[in-house]
Structure formats: structure tokens, C-alpha cells
Write a protein that holds these residues in place. Structure first.
Motif, PDB file in Angstrom:
ATOM      1  N   SER A  43       0.833  -1.199   0.000  1.00 42.64           N
ATOM      2  CA  SER A  43       0.000   0.000   0.000  1.00 42.64           C
ATOM      3  C   SER A  43       0.871   1.255   0.000  1.00 42.64           C
ATOM      4  O   SER A  43       1.971   1.263   0.552  1.00 42.64           O
ATOM      5  N   ASP A  44       0.387   2.311  -0.624  1.00 46.03           N
ATOM      6  CA  ASP A  44       1.087   3.589  -0.595  1.00 46.03           C
ATOM      7  C   ASP A  44       0.875   4.303   0.735  1.00 46.03           C
ATOM      8  O   ASP A  44       1.497   5.315   0.995  1.00 46.03           O
ATOM      9  N   HIS A  45      -0.023   3.780   1.566  1.00 40.56           N
ATOM     10  CA  HIS A  45      -0.338   4.419   2.835  1.00 40.56           C
ATOM     11  C   HIS A  45       0.007   3.493   3.996  1.00 40.56           C
ATOM     12  O   HIS A  45      -0.539   2.394   4.098  1.00 40.56           O
ATOM     13  N   ILE A  46       0.921   3.927   4.838  1.00 39.63           N
ATOM     14  CA  ILE A  46       1.261   3.220   6.065  1.00 39.63           C
ATOM     15  C   ILE A  46       1.055   4.213   7.193  1.00 39.63           C
ATOM     16  O   ILE A  46       1.605   5.321   7.164  1.00 39.63           O
ATOM     17  N   SER A  47       0.260   3.848   8.184  1.00 42.67           N
ATOM     18  CA  SER A  47      -0.031   4.760   9.288  1.00 42.67           C
ATOM     19  C   SER A  47       1.236   5.086  10.069  1.00 42.67           C
ATOM     20  O   SER A  47       2.065   4.201  10.340  1.00 42.67           O
ATOM     21  N   ILE A  48       1.378   6.359  10.427  1.00 43.89           N
ATOM     22  CA  ILE A  48       2.498   6.793  11.258  1.00 43.89           C
ATOM     23  C   ILE A  48       2.465   5.979  12.551  1.00 43.89           C
ATOM     24  O   ILE A  48       1.415   5.804  13.156  1.00 43.89           O
ATOM     25  N   GLY A  49       3.597   5.465  12.951  1.00 49.27           N
ATOM     26  CA  GLY A  49       3.686   4.696  14.181  1.00 49.27           C
ATOM     27  C   GLY A  49       3.544   3.200  14.004  1.00 49.27           C
ATOM     28  O   GLY A  49       3.819   2.439  14.929  1.00 49.27           O
ATOM     29  N   ARG A  50       3.126   2.740  12.820  1.00 47.36           N
ATOM     30  CA  ARG A  50       2.993   1.302  12.579  1.00 47.36           C
ATOM     31  C   ARG A  50       4.375   0.655  12.609  1.00 47.36           C
ATOM     32  O   ARG A  50       5.341   1.183  12.065  1.00 47.36           O
ATOM     33  N   LYS A  51       4.475  -0.502  13.231  1.00 45.80           N
ATOM     34  CA  LYS A  51       5.746  -1.222  13.313  1.00 45.80           C
ATOM     35  C   LYS A  51       6.035  -1.896  11.975  1.00 45.80           C
ATOM     36  O   LYS A  51       5.234  -2.694  11.476  1.00 45.80           O
ATOM     37  N   ILE A  52       7.173  -1.559  11.404  1.00 45.58           N
ATOM     38  CA  ILE A  52       7.583  -2.100  10.117  1.00 45.58           C
ATOM     39  C   ILE A  52       9.081  -2.390  10.159  1.00 45.58           C
ATOM     40  O   ILE A  52       9.770  -2.045  11.124  1.00 45.58           O
ATOM     41  N   ARG A  53       9.579  -2.973   9.099  1.00 46.89           N
ATOM     42  CA  ARG A  53      11.027  -3.162   8.942  1.00 46.89           C
ATOM     43  C   ARG A  53      11.347  -3.226   7.458  1.00 46.89           C
ATOM     44  O   ARG A  53      10.479  -3.475   6.632  1.00 46.89           O
ATOM     45  N   VAL A 106      18.694  -9.536   4.178  1.00 46.44           N
ATOM     46  CA  VAL A 106      19.102  -8.570   5.195  1.00 46.44           C
ATOM     47  C   VAL A 106      17.847  -7.906   5.751  1.00 46.44           C
ATOM     48  O   VAL A 106      16.997  -7.446   4.990  1.00 46.44           O
ATOM     49  N   LEU A 107      17.723  -7.877   7.083  1.00 40.55           N
ATOM     50  CA  LEU A 107      16.562  -7.293   7.751  1.00 40.55           C
ATOM     51  C   LEU A 107      16.979  -6.165   8.681  1.00 40.55           C
ATOM     52  O   LEU A 107      17.945  -6.306   9.440  1.00 40.55           O
ATOM     53  N   SER A 108      16.227  -5.069   8.635  1.00 45.72           N
ATOM     54  CA  SER A 108      16.458  -3.983   9.583  1.00 45.72           C
ATOM     55  C   SER A 108      15.796  -4.349  10.903  1.00 45.72           C
ATOM     56  O   SER A 108      14.936  -5.230  10.949  1.00 45.72           O
ATOM     57  N   PRO A 109      16.149  -3.658  11.979  1.00 45.34           N
ATOM     58  CA  PRO A 109      15.355  -3.799  13.204  1.00 45.34           C
ATOM     59  C   PRO A 109      13.950  -3.244  12.914  1.00 45.34           C
ATOM     60  O   PRO A 109      13.760  -2.469  11.972  1.00 45.34           O
ATOM     61  N   TYR A 110      12.977  -3.596  13.736  1.00 45.83           N
ATOM     62  CA  TYR A 110      11.652  -3.005  13.601  1.00 45.83           C
ATOM     63  C   TYR A 110      11.728  -1.530  13.982  1.00 45.83           C
ATOM     64  O   TYR A 110      12.515  -1.144  14.845  1.00 45.83           O
ATOM     65  N   PHE A 111      10.918  -0.726  13.323  1.00 47.11           N
ATOM     66  CA  PHE A 111      10.827   0.700  13.659  1.00 47.11           C
ATOM     67  C   PHE A 111       9.422   1.186  13.361  1.00 47.11           C
ATOM     68  O   PHE A 111       8.645   0.500  12.701  1.00 47.11           O
ATOM     69  N   GLU A 112       9.100   2.342  13.897  1.00 51.39           N
ATOM     70  CA  GLU A 112       7.785   2.918  13.671  1.00 51.39           C
ATOM     71  C   GLU A 112       7.809   3.750  12.402  1.00 51.39           C
ATOM     72  O   GLU A 112       8.738   4.537  12.188  1.00 51.39           O
ATOM     73  N   ALA A 113       6.791   3.567  11.568  1.00 50.18           N
ATOM     74  CA  ALA A 113       6.682   4.345  10.330  1.00 50.18           C
ATOM     75  C   ALA A 113       6.685   5.828  10.681  1.00 50.18           C
ATOM     76  O   ALA A 113       6.118   6.242  11.691  1.00 50.18           O
ATOM     77  N   PHE A 114       7.334   6.622   9.846  1.00 53.04           N
ATOM     78  CA  PHE A 114       7.471   8.042  10.113  1.00 53.04           C
ATOM     79  C   PHE A 114       7.332   8.832   8.827  1.00 53.04           C
ATOM     80  O   PHE A 114       7.279   8.271   7.738  1.00 53.04           O
ATOM     81  N   LYS A 115       7.297  10.125   8.970  1.00 56.44           N
ATOM     82  CA  LYS A 115       7.175  11.034   7.832  1.00 56.44           C
ATOM     83  C   LYS A 115       8.268  12.082   7.957  1.00 56.44           C
ATOM     84  O   LYS A 115       8.606  12.504   9.051  1.00 56.44           O
ATOM     85  N   LEU A 116       8.821  12.499   6.830  1.00 57.55           N
ATOM     86  CA  LEU A 116       9.807  13.566   6.815  1.00 57.55           C
ATOM     87  C   LEU A 116       9.112  14.886   6.494  1.00 57.55           C
ATOM     88  O   LEU A 116       8.153  14.924   5.727  1.00 57.55           O
ATOM     89  N   ALA A 117       9.602  15.958   7.068  1.00 57.42           N
ATOM     90  CA  ALA A 117       9.011  17.282   6.838  1.00 57.42           C
ATOM     91  C   ALA A 117       9.284  17.747   5.409  1.00 57.42           C
ATOM     92  O   ALA A 117      10.308  17.408   4.815  1.00 57.42           O
ATOM     93  N   GLY A 118       8.351  18.519   4.869  1.00 55.21           N
ATOM     94  CA  GLY A 118       8.505  19.052   3.517  1.00 55.21           C
ATOM     95  C   GLY A 118       8.358  17.959   2.482  1.00 55.21           C
ATOM     96  O   GLY A 118       8.221  16.782   2.791  1.00 55.21           O
ATOM     97  N   GLY A 119       8.356  18.330   1.234  1.00 52.96           N
ATOM     98  CA  GLY A 119       8.313  17.339   0.159  1.00 52.96           C
ATOM     99  C   GLY A 119       7.018  16.557   0.114  1.00 52.96           C
ATOM    100  O   GLY A 119       5.987  16.985   0.611  1.00 52.96           O
ATOM    101  N   ARG A 120       7.081  15.373  -0.456  1.00 48.67           N
ATOM    102  CA  ARG A 120       5.912  14.507  -0.598  1.00 48.67           C
ATOM    103  C   ARG A 120       5.522  13.898   0.749  1.00 48.67           C
ATOM    104  O   ARG A 120       6.310  13.827   1.667  1.00 48.67           O
TER     105      ARG A 120
END
Length: 140
Positions: A43-53, A106-120
Motif C-alpha cells: 500500500s502507498d499508505h502506512i499509518s504513522i507509528g505502525r511497526k515495520i522493517r 538482510v533485515l532492519s530492526p523493527y521501527f515505527e513508520a514516520f514522515k519527513l518534513a517538507g516534500g511529498r
């Protein structure tokens, strides 16, 4: 609403000098975002804070193993390195965290989905890897 973290220039790590010492790999790699069950998120939409890797794999089967050197999140305006020289940035990943290699995955540690300021509103991940001459399993 999600928690906001402002990252000023004072927090960003300095430019990282990287140089290519070998040739380009003929292997085919695939980098994808997966959920906690290991399922690819398409999906193009992942909720901020969702656990992903992040998961990278050699789809060609032409190498023994590889490991992550650096990864950046970018949105067209901002670029933020979540992994530098194999170590976490301190916000997205602990500085003592690295990506785990198991053969040609290769797997990253789990992290919470985030957004960067500005841009898309969407972000893309770009990672650099190095090929191992022999098995290099583990966290580096």
C-alpha cells in the motif's frame, strides 16, 4: 495524531565518505517494507507509528551473502540517514542497532513508520550494501 520529532541540522550526522573499492555487483536486489508478520506492505499508505522493517534480498541467487552499510529515507526534499556505516541513527534505530544478515536476506530492526518534513507525504528508502566473500550472518 502522532508524536512529532523535530530534527535540526545540529542532530544530523555529518556527510559520510563512501568509496567504491570493488566493481558493481551483477546481482539483483529487492528492497521492500514488511510488517511484523514478514508480509510485504504494498500500500502507498502506512499509518504513522505502525511497526515495520526493511527487508533486502538477492533475487538472482548469484551471491553468497551481503550486508547493509547505509540507508536513507527521502521524500523529494529531505533526506535522512537511518543507518550510517552499519549503525543506527539514534532516532529511528538505536545507535547500537544494525541490520541482520542471514545468507542472502538482510533485515532492519523493527521501527515505527514516520514522515519527513517538507516534500511529498510518501518516503522512499535507498540502501547501500556490500557483498561478502563468504557467509557473514549476524548483526553488523
Amino acid at each position: 495524531m502522532s508524536e512529532s520529532e523535530t530534527i535540526g541540522d545540529w542532530y544530523l550526522a555529518p556527510w559520510e565518505a563512501q568509496s567504491l573499492l570493488g566493481g558493481n555487483s551483477s546481482a539483483d536486489f529487492r528492497l521492500k517494507v514488511v510488517d511484523v508478520l514478514g508480509n510485504e506492505i504494498t500500500s502507498d499508505h502506512i499509518s504513522i507509528g505502525r511497526k515495520i522493517r526493511l527487508m533486502a534480498e538477492d533475487t538472482s541467487g548469484s551471491i553468497i551473502a551481503f550486508r547493509a552499510l547505509s540507508c536513507a529515507a527521502q521524500n523529494g526534499v529531505s533526506r535522512y540517514y537511518i543507518l550510517r556505516a552499519g549503525c543506527g541513527d539514534g532516532l529511528v534505530f538505536k545507535k547500537s542497532d544494525g541490520f541482520e544478515t542471514t545468507g542472502n536476506v538482510v533485515l532492519s530492526p523493527y521501527f515505527e513508520a514516520f514522515k519527513l518534513a517538507g516534500g511529498r507525504d510518501t518516503i522512499e528508502f535507498e540502501c547501500r550494501f556490500t557483498q561478502c566473500e563468504e557467509t557473514c550472518n549476524g548483526v553488523r
